[in-house]
Every structure is written in C-alpha cells, then in structure tokens.
Motif scaffolding. Structure first.
Motif, PDB file in Angstrom:
ATOM      1  N   GLY A 144       0.811  -1.354   0.021  1.00  0.00           N
ATOM      2  CA  GLY A 144       0.039   0.007   0.068  1.00  0.00           C
ATOM      3  C   GLY A 144       1.132   1.221  -0.237  1.00  0.00           C
ATOM      4  O   GLY A 144       2.081   1.325  -0.399  1.00  0.00           O
ATOM      5  N   GLU A 145       0.277   2.449   0.460  1.00  0.00           N
ATOM      6  CA  GLU A 145       1.042   3.646   0.542  1.00  0.00           C
ATOM      7  C   GLU A 145       1.047   4.229   2.037  1.00  0.00           C
ATOM      8  O   GLU A 145       0.404   3.723   2.598  1.00  0.00           O
ATOM      9  N   SER A 146       1.841   5.183   2.149  1.00  0.00           N
ATOM     10  CA  SER A 146       2.393   5.590   3.576  1.00  0.00           C
ATOM     11  C   SER A 146       1.531   6.824   3.809  1.00  0.00           C
ATOM     12  O   SER A 146       0.644   7.380   2.714  1.00  0.00           O
ATOM     13  N   ASP A 147       1.629   7.379   4.565  1.00  0.00           N
ATOM     14  CA  ASP A 147       0.833   8.705   5.143  1.00  0.00           C
ATOM     15  C   ASP A 147       1.956   9.864   4.369  1.00  0.00           C
ATOM     16  O   ASP A 147       2.883   9.439   3.791  1.00  0.00           O
ATOM     17  N   ARG A 148       1.093  10.783   4.066  1.00  0.00           N
ATOM     18  CA  ARG A 148       1.557  11.884   3.260  1.00  0.00           C
ATOM     19  C   ARG A 148       2.771  12.591   4.176  1.00  0.00           C
ATOM     20  O   ARG A 148       2.485  12.911   5.254  1.00  0.00           O
ATOM     21  N   SER A 149       3.924  13.295   3.586  1.00  0.00           N
ATOM     22  CA  SER A 149       4.743  14.187   4.219  1.00  0.00           C
ATOM     23  C   SER A 149       4.569  15.416   3.251  1.00  0.00           C
ATOM     24  O   SER A 149       4.836  15.365   2.188  1.00  0.00           O
ATOM     25  N   CYS A 150       3.941  16.461   4.032  1.00  0.00           N
ATOM     26  CA  CYS A 150       3.740  17.746   3.017  1.00  0.00           C
ATOM     27  C   CYS A 150       4.371  19.106   3.412  1.00  0.00           C
ATOM     28  O   CYS A 150       4.564  19.154   4.663  1.00  0.00           O
ATOM     29  N   MET A 151       4.172  19.896   2.445  1.00  0.00           N
ATOM     30  CA  MET A 151       4.582  21.383   3.086  1.00  0.00           C
ATOM     31  C   MET A 151       3.769  22.224   2.087  1.00  0.00           C
ATOM     32  O   MET A 151       3.585  21.783   0.764  1.00  0.00           O
ATOM     33  N   MET A 152       3.627  23.497   2.315  1.00  0.00           N
ATOM     34  CA  MET A 152       2.917  24.487   1.818  1.00  0.00           C
ATOM     35  C   MET A 152       3.997  25.133   1.050  1.00  0.00           C
ATOM     36  O   MET A 152       5.022  25.791   1.410  1.00  0.00           O
ATOM     37  N   TYR A 153       3.738  25.152  -0.541  1.00  0.00           N
ATOM     38  CA  TYR A 153       4.828  25.906  -1.522  1.00  0.00           C
ATOM     39  C   TYR A 153       3.811  27.239  -1.796  1.00  0.00           C
ATOM     40  O   TYR A 153       2.771  27.154  -2.157  1.00  0.00           O
ATOM     41  N   GLN A 154       4.698  28.201  -1.808  1.00  0.00           N
ATOM     42  CA  GLN A 154       4.411  29.657  -1.962  1.00  0.00           C
ATOM     43  C   GLN A 154       5.316  30.409  -3.234  1.00  0.00           C
ATOM     44  O   GLN A 154       6.381  30.352  -2.994  1.00  0.00           O
ATOM     45  N   PRO A 155       4.911  30.421  -4.209  1.00  0.00           N
ATOM     46  CA  PRO A 155       5.591  30.881  -5.260  1.00  0.00           C
ATOM     47  C   PRO A 155       6.060  32.388  -5.194  1.00  0.00           C
ATOM     48  O   PRO A 155       5.740  33.139  -5.838  1.00  0.00           O
ATOM     49  N   LYS A 156       7.047  32.661  -4.213  1.00  0.00           N
ATOM     50  CA  LYS A 156       7.658  33.849  -3.793  1.00  0.00           C
ATOM     51  C   LYS A 156       8.257  34.535  -5.196  1.00  0.00           C
ATOM     52  O   LYS A 156       8.232  35.425  -5.668  1.00  0.00           O
ATOM     53  N   ASP A 157       9.081  33.513  -5.701  1.00  0.00           N
ATOM     54  CA  ASP A 157       9.963  33.993  -6.688  1.00  0.00           C
ATOM     55  C   ASP A 157       8.806  34.434  -8.043  1.00  0.00           C
ATOM     56  O   ASP A 157       9.508  35.572  -8.786  1.00  0.00           O
ATOM     57  N   ASN A 158       7.973  33.936  -8.366  1.00  0.00           N
ATOM     58  CA  ASN A 158       7.075  34.249  -9.244  1.00  0.00           C
ATOM     59  C   ASN A 158       6.440  35.820  -8.835  1.00  0.00           C
ATOM     60  O   ASN A 158       6.443  36.616  -9.852  1.00  0.00           O
ATOM     61  N   TRP A 159       5.968  35.987  -7.750  1.00  0.00           N
ATOM     62  CA  TRP A 159       5.688  37.182  -7.121  1.00  0.00           C
ATOM     63  C   TRP A 159       6.691  38.333  -7.502  1.00  0.00           C
ATOM     64  O   TRP A 159       6.556  39.379  -7.749  1.00  0.00           O
ATOM     65  N   ALA A 160       7.981  37.916  -6.965  1.00  0.00           N
ATOM     66  CA  ALA A 160       9.164  38.807  -7.172  1.00  0.00           C
ATOM     67  C   ALA A 160       9.190  39.364  -8.668  1.00  0.00           C
ATOM     68  O   ALA A 160       9.382  40.643  -9.029  1.00  0.00           O
ATOM     69  N   LEU A 161       9.145  38.259  -9.603  1.00  0.00           N
ATOM     70  CA  LEU A 161       9.354  38.455 -11.022  1.00  0.00           C
ATOM     71  C   LEU A 161       8.075  39.701 -11.653  1.00  0.00           C
ATOM     72  O   LEU A 161       8.153  40.729 -12.040  1.00  0.00           O
ATOM     73  N   THR A 162       6.929  39.192 -10.988  1.00  0.00           N
ATOM     74  CA  THR A 162       5.756  39.803 -11.345  1.00  0.00           C
ATOM     75  C   THR A 162       5.712  41.631 -10.818  1.00  0.00           C
ATOM     76  O   THR A 162       5.609  42.561 -11.434  1.00  0.00           O
ATOM     77  N   ALA A 163       6.383  41.698  -9.678  1.00  0.00           N
ATOM     78  CA  ALA A 163       6.462  42.954  -8.965  1.00  0.00           C
ATOM     79  C   ALA A 163       7.605  43.789  -9.844  1.00  0.00           C
ATOM     80  O   ALA A 163       7.415  45.052 -10.140  1.00  0.00           O
ATOM     81  N   GLY A 164       8.623  43.132 -10.245  1.00  0.00           N
ATOM     82  CA  GLY A 164       9.591  43.721 -10.904  1.00  0.00           C
ATOM     83  C   GLY A 164       9.319  44.202 -12.241  1.00  0.00           C
ATOM     84  O   GLY A 164       9.388  45.516 -12.640  1.00  0.00           O
ATOM     85  N   LEU A 165       8.370  43.640 -13.064  1.00  0.00           N
ATOM     86  CA  LEU A 165       7.902  43.789 -14.197  1.00  0.00           C
ATOM     87  C   LEU A 165       6.800  45.229 -14.106  1.00  0.00           C
ATOM     88  O   LEU A 165       6.602  46.014 -14.931  1.00  0.00           O
ATOM     89  N   ILE A 166       6.102  44.798 -13.048  1.00  0.00           N
ATOM     90  CA  ILE A 166       4.902  46.221 -12.697  1.00  0.00           C
ATOM     91  C   ILE A 166       5.978  47.541 -12.355  1.00  0.00           C
ATOM     92  O   ILE A 166       5.632  48.461 -13.018  1.00  0.00           O
TER      93      ILE A 166
END
Length: 204
Positions: A158-180
């Motif tokens: 079978g399968e194990s329990d999940r090991s998780c983290m929240m991913y937040q695309p900070k680098d994409n936000w920085a690129l968008t802020a730079g373009l603006i």
C-alpha cells in the motif's frame, strides 16, 4: 542430570540451546525496532554497531542513487537499520524542502525505515509525478499558486501517510513585482519627457 530438580533441568536445556526469538515492534512479527542495526544474513539476533568486526553500512536515507542497504550488507558484511518489510505499508518519507530552482519546483526528501518501491508526489491533492525508490529529489514543473505539496512512499502492501509542505511561489511574485515596477518607471519617464516638451513649446 537425574539428580537435579526438574525446573533446574529445564533452565539448563534452555541455556544450552541459546534460543532467541525474532525481535518485533508493537508485537508485529517480521518488523525490527526503528534505528536498530541488523545483519541481513542472520536477522534472528540484533547486532550491536560496536560488536565484533561489524560496522554500520555507508548508507544515508537522504542520499540519492545509492546501492540498497541490504545489498551493501550482503557484500560488505555491514549492518543496516531495521525496517518494516514488504508485507506492511511503508512509513512516511521525510519531506525536507520544496523550492523553485529557476525553471521547476523541486522536492527533496529522505527515505523512511521501510521497504519502498516508488514515491508519489501530489500537488493540491492531485498526483503530479512518480519517482523510483532510488530517488530522493524530483522536479514537478511550475506551480503558479499557493498549494500543498506532498510526497508518499509506496510498496506492494500500500501507500504511506503523506509528508507535506505548503509551497508559496515567492519568486514568481518577485518577477511580477519587477515587471510592474519597470512599467511604472517607463510611464513616469514618458510623462517627464512630455512635460519637458510642453514647457519648451510654451517658452517659444
């Protein structure tokens, strides 16, 4: 022996035979205490890492593309940590990081103390990618929004329990802020040029 009391005879027989039962975890046969080290060719009795000439195998659960520890044990006569076997679902892997490397989101994890055949990565609860048992990292492409990223181990049971983290695309936000910011700067420069041109016309 005939002159000895019966209980003493039983004790002598047991001590001569030297019987030692298979170690168990939580009373389940065929599992070994987590972190204890065993010789794969004689798993009846746990061996101390300092006992005899045996040494721990050069095996790191977080290192990628390694020879399986049981193969190292058979060839080098070294000791592997005890693991749950193939007839039980594996323990959860240890997810260490989820990061953006410039082109993909990359996960890094460590192997559980279990028999594992593959790993599954999910993003937002949906399966995204599968990786082989030897891998400890993998790319899953781009993730545009905040999402829960998980990895779980799989084997025949079978399968194990999940090991998780929240991913937040900070680098994409920085690129968008730079373009603006660049666009606003260009508009301000254009406005300044227009104002200077109008001032010169009025002087003339």
């Amino acid at each position: 022996m005939r002159n000895l009391p019966f209980p003493l005879v039983i004790m002598c027989l047991v001590s001569i035979r030297g019987y030692c039962p298979l170690p168990t975890t939580s009373g389940v046969p065929g599992t070994y205490p987590k972190g204890d080290y065993y010789d794969y060719e004689d798993t009846v009795t746990p061996l101390s890492p300092g006992g005899g000439s045996f040494q721990r195998c050069d095996y790191n659960p977080c290192r990628e593309s390694q020879i399986p520890c049981e193969e190292l044990s058979a060839s080098d006569r070294c000791l592997c940590p005890g693991i749950t076997l193939h007839h039980q679902p594996p323990g959860a892997p240890d997810l260490k990081s989820v990061s953006w490397n410039g082109s993909d989101v990359v996960l890094r994890w460590c192997e559980p103390y279990s028999h594992v055949t593959s790993y599954i990565v999910t993003v937002g609860g949906q399966e995204k990618q599968r990786f082989t048992r030897e891998q400890r990292s993998g790319a899953v492409g781009e993730i545009d929004d905040i999402a829960e990223v998980c990895v779980m181990a799989v084997n025949e049971a079978g399968e194990s329990d999940r090991s998780c983290m929240m991913y937040q695309p900070k680098d994409n936000w920085a690129l968008t802020a730079g373009l603006i910011g660049g666009a606003l700067g260009f508009l301000l420069l254009l406005l300044l040029v227009v104002l200077l041109w109008r001032c010169r016309r009025q002087r003339k």
